[in-house]
Write a protein that holds these residues in place. Structure first.
Motif, PDB file in Angstrom:
ATOM      1  N   PRO A 576       0.829  -1.210   0.000  1.00  0.00           N
ATOM      2  CA  PRO A 576       0.000   0.000   0.000  1.00  0.00           C
ATOM      3  C   PRO A 576       0.866   1.264   0.000  1.00  0.00           C
ATOM      4  O   PRO A 576       2.054   1.233   0.347  1.00  0.00           O
ATOM      5  CB  PRO A 576      -0.797  -0.128   1.293  1.00  0.00           C
ATOM      6  CG  PRO A 576       0.049  -0.970   2.183  1.00  0.00           C
ATOM      7  CD  PRO A 576       0.770  -1.925   1.285  1.00  0.00           C
ATOM      8  N   ARG A 577       0.257   2.389  -0.369  1.00  0.00           N
ATOM      9  CA  ARG A 577       0.999   3.648  -0.499  1.00  0.00           C
ATOM     10  C   ARG A 577       1.666   4.040   0.819  1.00  0.00           C
ATOM     11  O   ARG A 577       2.813   4.491   0.834  1.00  0.00           O
ATOM     12  CB  ARG A 577       0.058   4.765  -0.958  1.00  0.00           C
ATOM     13  CG  ARG A 577       0.758   6.128  -1.034  1.00  0.00           C
ATOM     14  CD  ARG A 577      -0.191   7.227  -1.460  1.00  0.00           C
ATOM     15  NE  ARG A 577      -0.655   7.006  -2.831  1.00  0.00           N
ATOM     16  CZ  ARG A 577      -1.493   7.835  -3.461  1.00  0.00           C
ATOM     17  NH1 ARG A 577      -1.952   8.908  -2.833  1.00  0.00           N
ATOM     18  NH2 ARG A 577      -1.860   7.584  -4.697  1.00  0.00           N
ATOM     19  N   LEU A 580       4.915   2.201   1.298  1.00  0.00           N
ATOM     20  CA  LEU A 580       5.940   2.680   0.365  1.00  0.00           C
ATOM     21  C   LEU A 580       6.525   4.009   0.818  1.00  0.00           C
ATOM     22  O   LEU A 580       7.749   4.225   0.762  1.00  0.00           O
ATOM     23  CB  LEU A 580       5.350   2.820  -1.040  1.00  0.00           C
ATOM     24  CG  LEU A 580       4.984   1.520  -1.756  1.00  0.00           C
ATOM     25  CD1 LEU A 580       4.310   1.820  -3.089  1.00  0.00           C
ATOM     26  CD2 LEU A 580       6.225   0.663  -1.964  1.00  0.00           C
ATOM     27  N   GLU A 581       5.673   4.902   1.290  1.00  0.00           N
ATOM     28  CA  GLU A 581       6.159   6.206   1.742  1.00  0.00           C
ATOM     29  C   GLU A 581       7.068   6.059   2.965  1.00  0.00           C
ATOM     30  O   GLU A 581       8.085   6.758   3.089  1.00  0.00           O
ATOM     31  CB  GLU A 581       4.975   7.115   2.058  1.00  0.00           C
ATOM     32  CG  GLU A 581       4.200   7.544   0.817  1.00  0.00           C
ATOM     33  CD  GLU A 581       2.958   8.344   1.156  1.00  0.00           C
ATOM     34  OE1 GLU A 581       2.603   8.398   2.359  1.00  0.00           O
ATOM     35  OE2 GLU A 581       2.336   8.899   0.230  1.00  0.00           O
ATOM     36  N   ARG A 593      10.827  -0.149  -4.870  1.00  0.00           N
ATOM     37  CA  ARG A 593       9.460   0.223  -4.460  1.00  0.00           C
ATOM     38  C   ARG A 593       8.440  -0.861  -4.795  1.00  0.00           C
ATOM     39  O   ARG A 593       7.316  -0.590  -5.234  1.00  0.00           O
ATOM     40  CB  ARG A 593       9.035   1.559  -5.080  1.00  0.00           C
ATOM     41  CG  ARG A 593       9.963   2.713  -4.758  1.00  0.00           C
ATOM     42  CD  ARG A 593       9.423   4.069  -5.195  1.00  0.00           C
ATOM     43  NE  ARG A 593       8.541   4.647  -4.181  1.00  0.00           N
ATOM     44  CZ  ARG A 593       7.231   4.777  -4.310  1.00  0.00           C
ATOM     45  NH1 ARG A 593       6.630   4.350  -5.404  1.00  0.00           N
ATOM     46  NH2 ARG A 593       6.504   5.341  -3.355  1.00  0.00           N
TER      47      ARG A 593
END
Length: 730
Positions: A576-577, A580-581, A593
């Motif tokens: 999920p985003r 990754l962040e 990533r």
């Protein structure tokens, strides 16, 4: 359709008894379908005729097209003998076919079955076979003439837990055929399961029915219809278990306060000497009584000339005497108040019929003496509850832990115990049951289910006489704790003639695998797999699903791991985003990533632990595999420095810090983390005082295999935990 259970049983009972009274080996197709219809199974409309004229008359009333089949007590496998003719569209064809069937069947013909024609693009089969060890086994799979070609069937022991039968359609490879297919509606799952359950009820209600075959089971407008049926009889069907009423005293075996060695010796080359030395070296906490007719002293201990001389009755006696002496010695144990005995000597059922008779006599002697008997032909026992290390000819002193090992093979049991110790996998106990004259591996399994000191059980089995009892005990035990089974002797001899398709395919190996699946056993076929599974299940939390994150210190290892996860049916999480962040803030800007999460050789310092922590805490992750963080030969690393004792430390200071963090993460999240090192590491467990201990396995393939088996067990336990006593989560 509603079924009157009492009426169905009564009708079937009348039919079965009539056929048995007539000396028939099977119910003919018409009688079989009569029984099925009584139990609510849909069958084609039709009836028996005894002449061409009757055939034409019945066909006219049914409406063409019709099917015609020869019927007789000695007629089986009708298709192969051209005794089935389908799709007859005129009455002329019907009369001609009657004559043809009569000619082909000859004197075996008793009647001809004329039925409405059921057309279907899909053919399945449902069956039942009585297994000698496990009892009734139901089957579902692809049917028709290709049944034994594709051999795509799933089995279930019956009766079992709720849902065992209902899951069979989802276990075959061709399950897609149950969905909407070539313009035809999907199969009505509820009605299909009802057919399988009806066959299971028939088996339970009528033990004289040895095999049942519904093949083909056709699909008409989504509803299954039994187009053909066969029920084979066996008037003398034996009970699966003739086990006597017996409760072994295994406390005396695995938690004795005193032990006698009958046949003790001061010579370590003899079993009585090596076992005595091992008991002393292991630091047994109770009294030790060497017994030898000549008396004297062995290894600093006074030797008693008989059990009668011992000051108080020993809980356990190790019998290091010859096979012919065992009977009288067991009688002496009873007189002396000994509660249990371990018989080491070989020369019994493993040698043939004469030895088997001697073994039965030995079991009777133990029962008469009131002594619980382990063996004969075994390697002894280990119980770290009292530091009793009672094996001979091998110095085996595994460190205490939470793994119980039970083996029908002495040498394999000792090997498993020794390898577990080498991996730093702590052992609660080892018991070699040998020939199981009185106490079986299943008895020990039942005892260990209630042993709070054993959190995982590893057992080696070669054969099971009472499969039904194994099934029931294993199902109860697996709710409490995982049971890993290394099974030998699983291959079946091919090409055996069988009266039914079910009988041909439901061999002992397939039946065992079905029982293991239903009972929640975690199965494997190699020592390596057995030890890996036991290591994982004894030390890691269970995954709540099959979503896996792979963290790697190099890209190649991650690619190999991704392949292995896919082969095991595990899901490589799409990150999920938010995750990754978070990883962007830790890793170099050129990282990939994606999952596998490649740390591009930056795992040292705090980077590796931070990445593993972030990935593990992600709510979408069920399990984590970490590659090439441990066992990396870094320059200047003190990990390989030799200690003062001559041993090598397996982990560097940084690695120990990392592993402590992994243990904390597993305790925090309840998720398993499996480590695969860059170079081999002897230790498989980094033990500590936490509920979950980090483990190390040698390859990505091993890690994927473990997660698949752990996820299966976790799913089984979640579905079946309401069927047994409540238990805290593992």
């Amino acid at each position: 359709m509603p079924v009157d259970a009492d009426a169905a049983r009564a009708l079937a009972r009348e039919t079965v008894e009539k056929m048995l009274a007539g000396g028939r080996p099977a119910l003919d197709e018409a009688a079989s379908k009569q029984v099925l219809a009584a139990y609510g199974v849909r069958v084609p409309a039709g009836g028996l005729v005894h002449s061409a004229a009757e055939a034409a008359e019945l066909a006219a009333s049914l409406g063409v097209p019709v099917a015609m089949k020869a019927v007789g007590a000695l007629i089986q496998h009708k298709t192969e003998k051209q005794l089935v003719v389908l799709g007859l569209r005129t009455l002329g064809e019907v009369t001609a076919t009657y004559s043809s069937l009569a000619e082909r069947a000859g004197e075996a013909l008793e009647a001809v079955l004329v039925e409405e024609m059921v057309s279907s693009t899909r053919e399945f089969m449902v069956g039942m076979k009585r297994d000698e060890a496990f009892g009734p086994v139901v089957a579902f799979g692809l049917g028709g003439t290709m049944t034994e070609v594709f051999r795509d069937i799933a089995l279930a022991i019956t009766p079992g837990a709720e849902g065992d039968v209902a899951e069979l359609p989802d276990l075959i490879r061709g399950k897609v055929l149950l969905d909407a297919f070539r313009g035809q509606p999907a199969v009505d799952r509820a009605r299909l399961v009802a057919v399988i359950e009806a066959v299971a009820r028939i088996a339970e209600d009528h033990p004289e029915i040895a095999e049942i075959d519904l093949n083909p089971l056709l699909v008409r407008d989504g509803e299954p219809v039994a187009a053909d049926a066969l029920m084979i009889l066996a008037a003398g069907a034996r009970a699966v278990s003739d086990r006597p009423d017996f409760s072994p005293d295994l406390d005396a075996v695995l938690a004795p306060t005193s032990v006698a060695i009958v046949g003790a010796s001061g010579d370590v080359v003899r079993w009585g000497g090596s076992a005595l030395q091992n008991i002393l070296a292991g630091g047994f906490e109770g009294a030790i009584y060497p017994i030898h007719p000549k008396g004297g002293e062995f290894f600093g201990l006074p030797v008693f000339t008989s059990l009668e001389e011992v000051p108080s009755p020993p809980d356990l006696a190790l019998l290091a005497v010859g096979a012919r002496q065992l009977g009288p010695v067991i009688a002496d144990c009873g007189k002396a108040g000994v509660r249990a005995a371990v018989a080491i000597a070989a020369g019994f059922s493993e040698t043939g019929e004469e030895g088997a008779e001697a073994e039965q006599a030995l079991a009777r002697a133990a029962a008469d003496a009131g002594v619980t008997l382990i063996g004969p032909n075994c390697m002894g026992i280990i119980s770290n509850a009292t530091r009793l290390h009672a094996t001979g000819f091998i110095a085996l002193h595994p460190r205490p832990g939470n793994v119980a090992i039970v083996s029908q093979s002495g040498n394999l049991g000792v090997q498993l115990s020794a390898l577990a110790d080498r991996r730093d996998l702590g052992v609660r106990c080892f018991i070699g049951v040998g020939n199981e004259a009185q106490v079986s591996a299943v008895d020990v399994l039942e005892y260990l289910a209630d042993d709070d000191g054993a959190s995982c059980i590893l057992t080696y089995l070669e054969g099971v006489d009472d499969g039904r009892r194994l099934f029931e005990v294993a199902r109860t035990t697996s709710i409490e704790k995982p049971v890993v089974v290394l099974r030998g002797g699983l291959t079946d001899a091919g090409g055996k003639a069988a009266a039914s398709h079910t009988g041909a395919m439901a061999g002992s190996a397939a039946v065992y695998e079905a029982a293991a699946r239903q009972a929640g056993l975690v199965t494997c076929t190699s020592v390596q797999e057995a030890l890996d599974l036991t290591t994982a299940l004894a030390n890691l939390p269970l995954p709540k699903g099959r979503r896996v994150a792979v963290v790697t210190n190099g890209g190649g290892a991650g690619v190999l791991a991704a392949d292995e996860m896919a082969r095991q049916g595990l899901t490589l999480l799409d990150p999920p985003r938010g995750l990754l962040e978070e990883l962007d803030s830790i890793l170099p800007p050129f990282w990939s990533r994606r999952n596998p999460f490649d740390m591009v050789a930056t795992a040292g310092g705090d980077v590796g632990p931070r990445v593993v922590a972030a990935v593990t805490r992600c709510p979408d992750v069920d399990a984590v595999v970490v590659l090439s963080v441990l066992g990396v030969p870094n320059t200047g690393d003190e990990v390989r420095a030799q200690s003062a004792t001559g041993d090598f430390d397996d982990f560097s200071t940084w690695e120990k810090c990392y592993l402590n963090g992994v243990a904390d993460l597993m305790a925090e999240t309840g998720k398993p983390i499996i480590n695969v090192p860059d170079l081999p590491i002897r230790r498989a467990v980094y033990a500590g005082d936490r509920s979950s201990a980090p483990i190390v396995v040698p390859t990505p393939r091993a890690a994927a295999f473990l997660l698949d088996r752990m996820a299966r067990y976790a799913d089984w336990r979640a579905r079946h935990s309401s069927d047994s006593r409540p238990k805290d989560d593992a």
